[in-house]
Enzyme design. Sequence first.
Site, PDB file in Angstrom:
ATOM      1  N   VAL A 164       0.751  -1.165   0.123  1.00 31.17           N
ATOM      2  CA  VAL A 164      -0.059  -0.008   0.028  1.00 31.17           C
ATOM      3  C   VAL A 164       0.961   1.457   0.127  1.00 31.17           C
ATOM      4  O   VAL A 164       1.996   1.131   0.346  1.00 31.17           O
ATOM      5  CB  VAL A 164      -0.775  -0.107   1.327  1.00 31.17           C
ATOM      6  CG1 VAL A 164      -1.864  -1.247   1.200  1.00 31.17           C
ATOM      7  CG2 VAL A 164      -0.179   0.144   2.457  1.00 31.17           C
TER       8      VAL A 164
ATOM      9  N   VAL B 133       6.691  -2.863  -8.037  1.00 31.63           N
ATOM     10  CA  VAL B 133       5.987  -1.395  -8.205  1.00 31.63           C
ATOM     11  C   VAL B 133       6.237  -0.586  -6.781  1.00 31.63           C
ATOM     12  O   VAL B 133       6.805   0.653  -6.812  1.00 31.63           O
ATOM     13  CB  VAL B 133       4.638  -1.555  -8.593  1.00 31.63           C
ATOM     14  CG1 VAL B 133       4.034  -0.014  -8.724  1.00 31.63           C
ATOM     15  CG2 VAL B 133       4.336  -2.002  -9.893  1.00 31.63           C
ATOM     16  N   LYS B 134       6.036  -1.239  -5.649  1.00 31.64           N
ATOM     17  CA  LYS B 134       6.110  -0.650  -4.404  1.00 31.64           C
ATOM     18  C   LYS B 134       7.769  -0.242  -4.182  1.00 31.64           C
ATOM     19  O   LYS B 134       8.009   0.894  -3.722  1.00 31.64           O
ATOM     20  CB  LYS B 134       5.662  -1.423  -3.322  1.00 31.64           C
ATOM     21  CG  LYS B 134       5.962  -0.898  -1.703  1.00 31.64           C
ATOM     22  CD  LYS B 134       5.061   0.130  -1.661  1.00 31.64           C
ATOM     23  CE  LYS B 134       5.406   0.649  -0.026  1.00 31.64           C
ATOM     24  NZ  LYS B 134       4.607   1.959   0.266  1.00 31.64           N
ATOM     25  N   ALA B 135       8.378  -1.060  -4.712  1.00 35.45           N
ATOM     26  CA  ALA B 135       9.787  -1.166  -4.279  1.00 35.45           C
ATOM     27  C   ALA B 135      10.538   0.193  -5.321  1.00 35.45           C
ATOM     28  O   ALA B 135      11.103   0.862  -4.961  1.00 35.45           O
ATOM     29  CB  ALA B 135      10.537  -2.156  -4.746  1.00 35.45           C
TER      30      ALA B 135
ATOM     31  N   ASN C 100       9.346   3.598  -3.976  1.00 36.36           N
ATOM     32  CA  ASN C 100      10.156   3.837  -2.945  1.00 36.36           C
ATOM     33  C   ASN C 100      11.222   4.135  -3.168  1.00 36.36           C
ATOM     34  O   ASN C 100      11.951   5.233  -2.581  1.00 36.36           O
ATOM     35  CB  ASN C 100       9.745   2.842  -1.739  1.00 36.36           C
ATOM     36  CG  ASN C 100       8.319   2.984  -1.090  1.00 36.36           C
ATOM     37  OD1 ASN C 100       7.509   3.592  -1.445  1.00 36.36           O
ATOM     38  ND2 ASN C 100       8.481   2.384   0.156  1.00 36.36           N
TER      39      ASN C 100
END
Lengths: 294, 294, 294, 294
Positions: free
Chosen positions: A121, A169-171, A174
């Site tokens: 998230v 995608v989250k990595a 960030n």
Amino acid sequence: MTTLAFLGLGAMGDPMAAHLATYARAHGHRVLVWNRTAAKAGAHAATHGTHPATLEEAAAADVIFTCLPTSAEVDEVMHQMRPHLRPGATWVDCTSGHPDAATRQAAELAAHGVTFLDAPVSGGTVGAQQGRLTVMVGGDAAAMDAARPHLAFADKVVHVGGTGAGFAVKAVNNALLGVTLWATGEGLAVLGRAGVNLGAALDVINASSGRSNASENLIPQRVLTREFPPTFALGLLAKDAGIAVDLTQGVQGSAPVIAQVAALLRAAQHVVGPAEDHTAALKLIEAMNAKEIL
Amino acid sequence: MTTLAFLGLGAMGDPMAAHLATYARAHGHRVLVWNRTAAKAGAHAATHGTHPATLEEAAAADVIFTCLPTSAEVDEVMHQMRPHLRPGATWVDCTSGHPDAATRQAAELAAHGVTFLDAPVSGGTVGAQQGRLTVMVGGDAAAMDAARPHLAFADKVVHVGGTGAGFAVKAVNNALLGVTLWATGEGLAVLGRAGVNLGAALDVINASSGRSNASENLIPQRVLTREFPPTFALGLLAKDAGIAVDLTQGVQGSAPVIAQVAALLRAAQHVVGPAEDHTAALKLIEAMNAKEIL
Amino acid sequence: MTTLAFLGLGAMGDPMAAHLATYARAHGHRVLVWNRTAAKAGAHAATHGTHPATLEEAAAADVIFTCLPTSAEVDEVMHQMRPHLRPGATWVDCTSGHPDAATRQAAELAAHGVTFLDAPVSGGTVGAQQGRLTVMVGGDAAAMDAARPHLAFADKVVHVGGTGAGFAVKAVNNALLGVTLWATGEGLAVLGRAGVNLGAALDVINASSGRSNASENLIPQRVLTREFPPTFALGLLAKDAGIAVDLTQGVQGSAPVIAQVAALLRAAQHVVGPAEDHTAALKLIEAMNAKEIL
Amino acid sequence: MTTLAFLGLGAMGDPMAAHLATYARAHGHRVLVWNRTAAKAGAHAATHGTHPATLEEAAAADVIFTCLPTSAEVDEVMHQMRPHLRPGATWVDCTSGHPDAATRQAAELAAHGVTFLDAPVSGGTVGAQQGRLTVMVGGDAAAMDAARPHLAFADKVVHVGGTGAGFAVKAVNNALLGVTLWATGEGLAVLGRAGVNLGAALDVINASSGRSNASENLIPQRVLTREFPPTFALGLLAKDAGIAVDLTQGVQGSAPVIAQVAALLRAAQHVVGPAEDHTAALKLIEAMNAKEIL
């Protein structure tokens, strides 16, 4: 009656599970909660009407949510829960996890008839409290659609690809947070050495093409104020940027800027401290330039 | 009657001078225009009621605006105009110039009683057409206040410091544009190699902490569409990032990420071509990853 | 009788001028010496039979050697000496100077009939004491050939190109020194975190393809011993790497690795201290890795 | 009679196994050879008196040597050989392998009573032909001492730490090879753009502090000659630098320069081609600078 289990009541998980409880009450579902420190689960139950559970009990839920620091902690609870899983269940992992772990975990769960979705998230603690998180999902699209109603903490759910794609995608997101934060810090430190008014410079940048979430929100609110409020730990940002590096390595890609920033964030973790807010990475830039950003 | 001169009718300068003309008409001022290719000045006069002028004539104006490719071109016209300058005039240089040049030029003009303001703009060709540019000004604050009414092409004018500070902020802003553009390109190329849906990934990033002007506007509009419309040349972005490097060197600062990206943009200039749109820098990333971003 | 003047009796210049004295004695030449701190010139005269001189006296020499910290100090003495220069003389600048300064200085001297050669040296204080320095010369090849006999401190003199080429090669050499030093330090810090025996690792690397002067000499002698003897200051190495960056900018080249290392060396200068030995840059790597290299 | 098996008769393995054969003949040992392409094993037997064997036969040897492209190929043969291994045997893996693989492989072999040593080599094809390789060994020191007499292709064997330490040192060495090669290439490209004589520049650097194996041997012999003889593939160097990145990630270290170069080598692999000689990475630098290095 559908049983939902939420594991991991940290700064993000606690308000997420609260939104789950509100939703469940309205739909006649039951919410089990688990936390490594059991007292937090008890407090959550007292406040939100959820039910503290053991890992064995949580394993029998229809939908299992995890929101833990890293994939390693997910591995630990999964190892204990595996014998007790219910075929047909769905495991929604909201951890900022590792794509390689997702592939492995999905295969292990599939052997027990359980579907794994990597579903990290974004939106921060404020988004979690408001129930307005963005969820990026990797895995089976139909399983995501089926689980969608239960994602009561989200106002945007996007299917980004197969297993691991959500974590990927989250990595990358960030890592880009890290890049924009770091590079803007560099720019301001240099402008500071040149005697430029940094508040005015940031005002201009935020009306110009170099703006980013880091320049518009993080640096004015957290760095220029010297507050560095610890909502997202520097050690976790360094970990996420490291996952982006692993991802790049895994596909034989070339991302020299992300690689460099990941290394500098790791350095900041060692120099400034892993528990500091991620924006405190700029304290290393300040040392590198013998100049405070203010 | 106040005479205003505008030198440099390029993609930015032409609409800026048009706004100057509208303003001047309303206030009874006169606008002289000059362009290296004289035909452009004639066309501007025909369309906007301005007056084509020689450099010698323009030198006698009360306020001289320059909007040229680099400080080198400003040096050239300044060299020719110096003998004809009027003491008490103000020179407003809207070029994305070099802080070192500003210091030198300000000293040279001061010897003729003319005040120099470095006043680069941001907002792109659209902002120029709408007369809604942001201007970042270095130099004497009182001179800026006096010139403010004439900046008819701007809706935000910010004093950022002494002589050269405007150019410095502009260089850092454009370097950050380069960093966000390049790093987001890297992230997408790697995600593409991993089989992730890039449109969905960008959608998520733009609702998350890694977002920037590059991810929200430039890449969706120019890269994913494969249009790369040439509004701001890659060679000029590489030049601006290079000015940020010079600035860093001049103050003995340390900005490793900006330095790396400046080098990669210079490489892209050589590999992809200096006249391509700046977003075409991502074609080098595509080659480095053997993967198109789409 | 030929008069030779040597300006700058630092750690390098002092023994270089001593070799000049020995040579001059054998050939019937006279050696003038000057140093900002006059006492050093007096001591040199007493020890080596040279003659302390004012800048005005030194200006009249047939061959003028300078060996100063940076081109800025050369500019200062040149400014004072200019009115007193002798047409037909040669100025041999052994400073690790700036290519842009060389171009300017050569033009200024040419107006007085004096030929400028940029002639920086390598070999360190040991090479200077042994009179076995390598000299890299930019400028007129015939002028270099004529001056060659006087370069008594050198055993290798190489013409590398036109004016500024000597400084350019020196800057690149020192940037490569910085790159090899820094990267080897990174590798050792990481191996140290992995529990590898660093002495054994370095032994292997020095028998393998990754070896360099830094791995073979500097790190075993200065870092693993924790001595960091201050023979070549970190601030000067950062300055030289910065010249390589300026050179790259000046020719619109792309050197991302040199650019990054130059930025990291500048950071080390601020964090560790400019007067420390250049090998102490690795103390910043140690902080970035929370691991000593030993 | 001791049976020695050698698996992998590539550019390195073929001459290594030849030295093993000479040694075995003198000591009454037997040498089995295996290669994925069986014809190479037949040719080796015909030339050197070794014995072609199946993986099952080789598995029964007292000492098993592997020299394969990556740890993935070692995994494959190990998987097939595991049922046939002889307790008490030693497996000496001369592959430039992955430290993580070493840990896993050592554990798997230990379960069959076999000792694993990671023992990568350096010295190139020339060193292999001369039997003068350097071997860096991770794992049990006593097992290394016991195997030492059989390492007939080595003239230097160094114990660098526990399991995986040999691979770690090899990865760092090759990453440093990549760094020195790339950075020297950058420096030369920039000097070339500045009009400096590159042969002379390299001559000077090789007498100065910036020298390395890359500047002394690789670039003069392979790049300036434009020969780029394919003895060590660019794809393998990129792989090795990637292992150094993985190693850094695994211990949470910070190595920004190695990380950047690893990314650039991967880019070169995609742009120039993985089968080209590793020195052909400089062709990417040439494109980035629009300048040939010659």
